[in-house]
Enzyme design. Sequence first.
Site, PDB file in Angstrom:
ATOM      1  N   CYS A   1      38.026  36.001  37.192  1.00 58.98           N
ATOM      2  CA  CYS A   1      38.527  36.104  38.567  1.00 58.98           C
ATOM      3  C   CYS A   1      39.877  35.402  38.702  1.00 58.98           C
ATOM      4  O   CYS A   1      40.005  34.205  38.408  1.00 58.98           O
ATOM      5  CB  CYS A   1      37.541  35.500  39.558  1.00 58.98           C
ATOM      6  SG  CYS A   1      38.129  35.688  41.252  1.00 58.98           S
TER       7      CYS A   1
ATOM      8  N   LYS B   1      32.264  38.037  31.276  1.00 67.74           N
ATOM      9  CA  LYS B   1      33.323  38.964  31.664  1.00 67.74           C
ATOM     10  C   LYS B   1      34.641  38.198  31.650  1.00 67.74           C
ATOM     11  O   LYS B   1      34.770  37.158  32.286  1.00 67.74           O
ATOM     12  CB  LYS B   1      33.034  39.497  33.069  1.00 67.74           C
ATOM     13  CG  LYS B   1      34.146  40.303  33.682  1.00 67.74           C
ATOM     14  CD  LYS B   1      33.899  41.783  33.505  1.00 67.74           C
ATOM     15  CE  LYS B   1      35.002  42.633  34.073  1.00 67.74           C
ATOM     16  NZ  LYS B   1      35.423  42.322  35.416  1.00 67.74           N
TER      17      LYS B   1
ATOM     18  N   GLY C   1      38.480  48.454  32.888  1.00 73.75           N
ATOM     19  CA  GLY C   1      39.883  48.583  33.282  1.00 73.75           C
ATOM     20  C   GLY C   1      40.393  49.999  33.134  1.00 73.75           C
ATOM     21  O   GLY C   1      40.489  50.529  32.035  1.00 73.75           O
TER      22      GLY C   1
ATOM     23  N   ARG D   1      36.927  50.475  40.229  1.00 72.59           N
ATOM     24  CA  ARG D   1      37.566  51.082  41.394  1.00 72.59           C
ATOM     25  C   ARG D   1      37.362  52.588  41.500  1.00 72.59           C
ATOM     26  O   ARG D   1      37.280  53.128  42.609  1.00 72.59           O
ATOM     27  CB  ARG D   1      39.060  50.743  41.387  1.00 72.59           C
ATOM     28  CG  ARG D   1      39.326  49.277  41.694  1.00 72.59           C
ATOM     29  CD  ARG D   1      40.755  48.896  41.378  1.00 72.59           C
ATOM     30  NE  ARG D   1      41.021  49.013  39.939  1.00 72.59           N
ATOM     31  CZ  ARG D   1      42.220  48.909  39.390  1.00 72.59           C
ATOM     32  NH1 ARG D   1      43.266  48.688  40.158  1.00 72.59           N
ATOM     33  NH2 ARG D   1      42.365  49.015  38.083  1.00 72.59           N
TER      34      ARG D   1
HETATM   35  C1  LIG Z   1      37.223  44.778  45.024  1.00 77.60           C
HETATM   36  C2  LIG Z   1      36.989  44.294  43.622  1.00 77.60           C
HETATM   37  C3  LIG Z   1      36.089  43.255  43.401  1.00 77.60           C
HETATM   38  C4  LIG Z   1      35.856  42.787  42.107  1.00 77.60           C
HETATM   39  N1  LIG Z   1      34.946  41.793  41.919  1.00 77.60           N
HETATM   40  C5  LIG Z   1      34.675  41.387  40.669  1.00 77.60           C
HETATM   41  C6  LIG Z   1      33.687  40.395  40.430  1.00 77.60           C
HETATM   42  O1  LIG Z   1      33.064  39.863  41.348  1.00 77.60           O
HETATM   43  N2  LIG Z   1      33.457  40.022  39.151  1.00 77.60           N
HETATM   44  C7  LIG Z   1      34.132  40.595  38.089  1.00 77.60           C
HETATM   45  O2  LIG Z   1      33.851  40.257  36.955  1.00 77.60           O
HETATM   46  N3  LIG Z   1      35.062  41.523  38.291  1.00 77.60           N
HETATM   47  C8  LIG Z   1      35.348  41.939  39.536  1.00 77.60           C
HETATM   48  N4  LIG Z   1      36.299  42.905  39.728  1.00 77.60           N
HETATM   49  C9  LIG Z   1      37.030  43.431  38.559  1.00 77.60           C
HETATM   50  C10 LIG Z   1      36.343  44.664  38.006  1.00 77.60           C
HETATM   51  O3  LIG Z   1      35.082  44.326  37.464  1.00 77.60           O
HETATM   52  C11 LIG Z   1      37.165  45.339  36.905  1.00 77.60           C
HETATM   53  O4  LIG Z   1      37.252  44.518  35.770  1.00 77.60           O
HETATM   54  C12 LIG Z   1      38.564  45.694  37.344  1.00 77.60           C
HETATM   55  O5  LIG Z   1      38.564  46.240  38.646  1.00 77.60           O
HETATM   56  C13 LIG Z   1      39.187  46.724  36.393  1.00 77.60           C
HETATM   57  O6  LIG Z   1      38.385  47.867  36.290  1.00 77.60           O
HETATM   58  P1  LIG Z   1      38.680  49.223  37.133  1.00 77.60           P
HETATM   59  O7  LIG Z   1      40.055  49.689  36.728  1.00 77.60           O
HETATM   60  O8  LIG Z   1      37.575  50.156  36.684  1.00 77.60           O
HETATM   61  O9  LIG Z   1      38.607  48.888  38.569  1.00 77.60           O
HETATM   62  C14 LIG Z   1      36.547  43.378  41.012  1.00 77.60           C
HETATM   63  C15 LIG Z   1      37.455  44.402  41.248  1.00 77.60           C
HETATM   64  C16 LIG Z   1      37.684  44.869  42.522  1.00 77.60           C
HETATM   65  C17 LIG Z   1      38.673  45.981  42.713  1.00 77.60           C
END
Ligand SMILES: Cc1cc2nc3c(=O)[nH]c(=O)nc-3n(C[C@H](O)[C@H](O)[C@H](O)COP(=O)(O)O)c2cc1C
Length: 324
Positions: A79, A118, A180, A204
């Site tokens: 985070c 993570k 990602g 997302r």
């Molecule tokens: C609104 C939002 C909240 C997220 N909350 C967390 C979280 O609580 N813990 C975590 O490990 N990653 C969190 N992420 C990151 C996602 O797990 C992921 O690694 C990141 O969005 C990239 O993947 P994507 O391109 O599929 O979105 C969050 C991402 C978004 C957009």
Amino acid sequence: MQAFRRQGRRYGAGLVCSEMVSCAGLEHRNERTLGYLRVGRDEHPLAIQIFGSEPGVMADAARMVVAAGADIVDINFGCPVRKVTKTGAGATLLDDPDRASAIVGAVADAVDVPVSVKMRRGLENGSRACLELGPRLVEAGASSLTLHPRSAKQMYTGEADHSLTAELVDLIDVPVIASGDVTSRARAQAILATTGAAAVMVGRAAQGNPWALREILDGDDGEPSREEVVAELILFMRETVRELGERRSTGFLKKFYGWYLGRGRFPRPFKQELVQLETLDEVETRLLAAAPGAAEVLERLVAELPDGEDDVVLDLPISIYGGG
Ligand SMILES: Cc1cc2nc3c(=O)[nH]c(=O)nc-3n(C[C@H](O)[C@H](O)[C@H](O)COP(=O)(O)O)c2cc1C
């Protein structure tokens, strides 16, 4: 969110994960934090993610989330938000391998379920910290690692550099999950093929779009009907209200209108109209007026959910730990 996890499961996700839960919040029995520990029986296998910086407190939190029903305890070392990093938690731990390993060790000792981590790639752009840290975390007891190969500084800008995911896969003997920019089946296949990762995580792309999971899993790229879209949105709204209460949900849900109704599914002004309505009842009525057939789809969705909410939500583990 439970609403998001359950929806993901219905569309084929093999594993769902909670949002990060504060170990300090659990320690202090913060009501909102405990609210994250609602676990439905249709969510398993479920990972619950915890964050914090003190190994002992993290170990206690891990016991609590397992008592709440977690099949995997996931630890957040990714985070990038200041409110979290300034406490020494989240992505900060990418730069503190001794403490990070101590946390993983304490958590792995505290619970019998697998412990995963993570991570982001590191704090600064171009950092390769995850490659140094990863093997140490495995040594400390992590059963799998998920890598989102952006730096903390990058937040969500630029691209995830999955060449790092490939390097991490080569370094460790436990499964690596690639996170990602997984937005399509083609993208997922390319990442799996070029990295050797055991799985991909979708974030997302599935927000307001569970159909993305179907496309990624089966190559089924058929657009949902307007009725399906409205039915899923209304179900999501109702589940969110059950989880967060009406007051918190009203603002929270606004961004979801665009995510569900965009992508050419509904004319733009329709979203603007919904955002301006005052109550969620009004939004629901307006949605059903725009797609009357959605009522029937919604009824079917609700009928397929597990019986009654009392059956689904496990007792919070307050009674077990309330004396401490
Ligand atoms: C609104 C939002 C909240 C997220 N909350 C967390 C979280 O609580 N813990 C975590 O490990 N990653 C969190 N992420 C990151 C996602 O797990 C992921 O690694 C990141 O969005 C990239 O993947 P994507 O391109 O599929 O979105 C969050 C991402 C978004 C957009």
